[in-house]
Design an enzyme around this catalytic site. Structure first.
Site, PDB file in Angstrom:
ATOM      1  N   GLU A  16       0.831  -1.198   0.000  1.00  0.00           N
ATOM      2  CA  GLU A  16       0.000   0.000   0.000  1.00  0.00           C
ATOM      3  C   GLU A  16       0.867   1.250   0.000  1.00  0.00           C
ATOM      4  O   GLU A  16       1.714   1.429   0.883  1.00  0.00           O
ATOM      5  CB  GLU A  16      -0.891   0.035   1.250  1.00  0.00           C
ATOM      6  CG  GLU A  16      -1.928  -1.065   1.322  1.00  0.00           C
ATOM      7  CD  GLU A  16      -2.786  -0.958   2.563  1.00  0.00           C
ATOM      8  OE1 GLU A  16      -3.878  -1.558   2.567  1.00  0.00           O
ATOM      9  OE2 GLU A  16      -2.396  -0.278   3.533  1.00  0.00           O
ATOM     10  N   CYS A  17       0.672   2.120  -0.971  1.00  0.00           N
ATOM     11  CA  CYS A  17       1.276   3.443  -1.005  1.00  0.00           C
ATOM     12  C   CYS A  17       2.799   3.361  -0.828  1.00  0.00           C
ATOM     13  O   CYS A  17       3.504   2.981  -1.751  1.00  0.00           O
ATOM     14  CB  CYS A  17       0.629   4.343   0.049  1.00  0.00           C
ATOM     15  SG  CYS A  17       0.890   6.110  -0.233  1.00  0.00           S
TER      16      CYS A  17
END
Length: 427
Positions: free
Chosen positions: A315-316
């Site tokens: 994530e990210c």
């Protein structure tokens, strides 16, 4: 029954986090058991508020978290605390749903924070407008950046029937910030002294506060999620480069039967040998890109896990660390793990922000996005998130072998089945 307020303001930048942290530390020093919550998607403010209160801080959001889990968290806190402080997000009425919506949903009165540094009697008009526009139950006011006792008296008189609970003078030293928000508490050597100083500077009317009536918060018992991850071990990166994850995500993974094993890519630790899946949450890889580029054991182990078909969720910041290269804020380019084709570069402006949902075979998985970098890749997205509430296309969701990667931060409890599927082979 518990004393509870939602700390809100007319906009960001008024000092909500500073006031909430100062008030939490002040009340703790007065012998109160304090629990703090944060409205909306946020990772950094809760870390500071946890340091200020000495208790875990969870997220409240009627859309992402959902009414039931919000009520369950508040009800649990009510059994453990004397005071619940809920820090709002942006302005009181901003967002769909807004902080005001949450306050009304649970019958929590609003404590308005106003930046009085460039006003006096107009404070009353501002606060009455905040109260009456919704309307909301306005418990009282804390005025920030007050210049003198005389200034405080002018503000107090303008409020008419709304009590002034406290004032905080202009601060010689404020909480340090960077591009994603506040600097992490662990990076500020004297953070506890700073919080103590803020609490000491907060002039607080305990008599007015004591008159605030308690709030009754009730919730139905939470159903147990299915044991979809029983017997699975999930390796989770956790260090200064990967620390943006919701505590509720860890709770739901454990509740579904997973064993969690933490490791540090920054310390060049390998993916744990017993891992069945890997979770790389967001964080600040751009601040540690050189160190990550030299973490050869970590790089080799994540490449081996990927080659073996192990499910990996990035994530990210986790995704940034798995691209081929990462250009930091100075423009220096560093080699990353290279599981995801493409290059990441930091941007001078915000590149993504807001609540979003990911469509999955198990239903929508809710969460949010907030980033200052962009990924340039030739890989076609496997899906896109949907922005809330506009319903327009959001972040790209990439699949590269067993890797799922996106700027999207998922809130696992919003859809346990969809979350479990991310860590299972062949799903």
């Amino acid at each position: 029954m518990v004393k509870a307020v939602l700390v809100a303001a007319v906009s960001s930048g008024q000092g909500k986090t500073t006031i909430t942290a100062a008030l939490a530390r002040k009340l703790v020093k007065l012998g109160q058991r304090v629990r703090v919550f944060k409205c909306g998607p946020d990772f950094i403010d809760p870390m500071l508020l946890e340091r200020a209160s000495g208790a875990p801080v969870r997220s409240l959001d009627l859309w992402m978290v959902g009414k039931d889990l919000c009520s369950q968290q508040l009800a649990q806190a009510a059994t453990e605390a004397d005071v619940i402080l809920i820090e709002g997000v942006m302005g009181l009425y901003d967002g769909t749903p807004s902080s005001a919506d949450l306050a009304r949903e649970f019958g929590v009165p609003v404590l308005a924070v106003i930046d009085a540094g460039a006003m006096a009697q107009t404070a009353g008009a501002l606060v009455h407008g905040l109260r009456d526009y919704g309307p909301v139950d306005m418990a009282g006011v804390i005025a920030n950046r007050v210049a003198s006792e005389g200034h405080a008296k002018m503000v107090a008189s303008s409020l008419r029937d709304i009590p002034l609970f406290g004032t905080l003078p202009k601060q010689a030293r404020s909480l340090p910030e960077r591009h994603l928000g506040l600097v992490l508490p662990g990076e500020v050597n004297d953070i506890d002294q700073l919080l103590d100083d803020l609490a000491g500077e907060l002039v607080f009317d305990t008599a007015a506060w004591d008159k605030l009536p308690p709030v009754r918060i009730e919730a139905m018992p939470a159903p147990l999620p299915p044991p979809l991850l029983a017997g699975k071990t999930i390796a989770i990166a956790r260090d200064a480069a990967f620390m943006f994850l919701y505590p509720a995500n860890l709770d739901i993974l454990r509740a579904m039967g997973a064993t969690l094993k933490f490791f540090s890519p920054l310390a060049d630790e390998t993916v744990p040998a017993e891992a069945d899946a890997v979770y790389l949450p967001g964080g600040y890889p751009e601040l540690h890109a050189e160190q990550l580029s030299q973490a050869h054991n970590w790089t080799a182990s994540i490449r081996a896990a990927h080659a073996a078909g192990m499910p990996i969720l990035a994530e990210c910041g986790g995704m940034m660390a798995l691209a081929e290269t990462l250009a930091d804020q100075s423009g220096a380019i560093w080699e990353m793990a290279g599981l995801l084709p493409g290059a990441v570069a930091m941007q001078p402006r915000l590149a993504g922000l807001g609540s979003q949902g990911l469509p999955t075979p198990q239903g929508v998985l809710r969460g949010h996005t907030f980033h200052y970098s962009k990924l340039a890749t030739g890989l076609a997205p496997a899906a896109y998130t949907i922005k809330h509430p506009s319903a327009i296309q959001g972040e790209a969701w990439y699949r590269a072998g067993s890797l799922s990667a996106s700027y999207f931060h998922a809130y696992f409890a919003s859809n346990p089945a969809a979350s479990a599927a991310l860590f299972m082979k062949g799903v």
